[in-house]
Design an enzyme around this catalytic site. Structure first.
Site, mmCIF file in Angstrom:
data_model
loop_
_atom_site.group_PDB
_atom_site.id
_atom_site.type_symbol
_atom_site.label_atom_id
_atom_site.label_comp_id
_atom_site.label_asym_id
_atom_site.label_seq_id
_atom_site.Cartn_x
_atom_site.Cartn_y
_atom_site.Cartn_z
ATOM 1 C CB SER A 106 42.773 40.682 47.317
ATOM 2 O OG SER A 106 42.046 40.467 46.132
ATOM 3 C CE1 TYR A 155 46.567 42.897 43.794
ATOM 4 C CE2 TYR A 155 44.993 41.150 43.300
ATOM 5 C CZ TYR A 155 45.305 42.333 43.931
ATOM 6 O OH TYR A 155 44.363 42.968 44.709
#
Length: 262
Positions: free
Chosen positions: A135, A148
């Site tokens: 990501s 995250y």
């Protein structure tokens, strides 16, 4: 059909980018193993793509022992792994308890670790390829997503470690770092903006990409195309690479954004 009879394992295959990868690779002749926790979703993708659906937790070594037996009994080999399984880790550090931290690590890093470890012996036999779904949170930090962000940063470390260690065996390992992608998970992340501003879902996506050079989120099939390339022989010299697919978001010089408002 460049993937004809290639055996590709996809985690997180029931939805989003994993589902899009399954569709793209099946269209090119791949024989698929579809892994995820929600059996009904996997079965729907399997019905569409002809893949072998195996419900299980990609972060669980016990589940992988069971699933690996099924894969090798069914296909006898593995040519590629696309590790798409993931999840959120909401909250800043003071809002993140031990259980939430462990959950974020397991969902976003443990799944890739356990999947690669389970598949590597078979991948070495076929000089295969691994693609990890990272990501732009692997490169920068958003607000209030401590677990995250940390796990996604760790995913690039895992990719580099794997690439270095298994390169001599002919196995390539790369990562894709998407920005916003229109998926069910991202749709959920739009909900606070929709509630606060009264936005529609489309308007919320427009809001979060307003300063992205391409001014839009990615579609899942666009990320699947990049994964397909990294798995293919066309990328034969690529290993240890992080492909950023964010519409240009990460190149924006944030301190200069004020000048665009003039």
């Amino acid at each position: 059909m460049s993937f004809r009879n290639k055996i590709i394992v996809i985690t997180g295959a029931g939805t989003g980018i994993g589902q899009a990868c399954a569709r793209r690779l099946a269209a090119e002749g791949a024989r698929l193993v579809l892994i995820g926790r929600r059996a009904a979703m996997l079965e729907a993708v399997a019905a569409e793509t002809g893949g072998l659906a195996l419900a299980g937790d990609a972060a669980s070594s016990d589940d992988w022992q069971r699933m690996l037996v099924s894969i090798l009994q069914h296909y006898g080999a593995i040519d590629g792994l696309v590790a798409c399984a993931g999840g959120m880790g909401q909250g800043d550090i003071l809002q993140t308890d031990d259980a939430q931290w462990q959950q974020a690590m397991a969902a976003n890093l443990g799944t890739a670790f356990a999947s690669a470890r389970a598949c590597l012996p078979a991948l070495k036999q076929r000089r295969g390829s691994i693609v990890l779904l990272a990501s732009i949170a692997s490169l920068a930090a958003g607000p209030g997503v401590c677990g995250y962000t940390t796990a996604k940063h760790g995913l690039l470390g895992l990719m580099r470690s794997l690439a270095r260690d298994v390169g001599p065996d002919g196995v390539r390992v790369n990562a894709v770092c998407p920005g916003w992608v229109r998926t069910p998970m991202a749709d959920e992340e739009m909900q606070p903006l929709m509630a606060h501003y009264g936005d529609s879902l489309d308007q919320a996506y427009q809001r979060v990409t307003a300063d992205v050079p391409l001014r839009r989120p990615a579609e899942a099939h666009e990320i699947a195309s990049i994964c397909r390339f990294l798995l293919s022989d066309e990328a034969a010299i690529l290993t240890g690479a992080s492909i950023v697919a964010d519409g240009g978001a990460s190149i924006v010089d944030v301190p200069t954004l004020a000048f665009t408002r003039i």
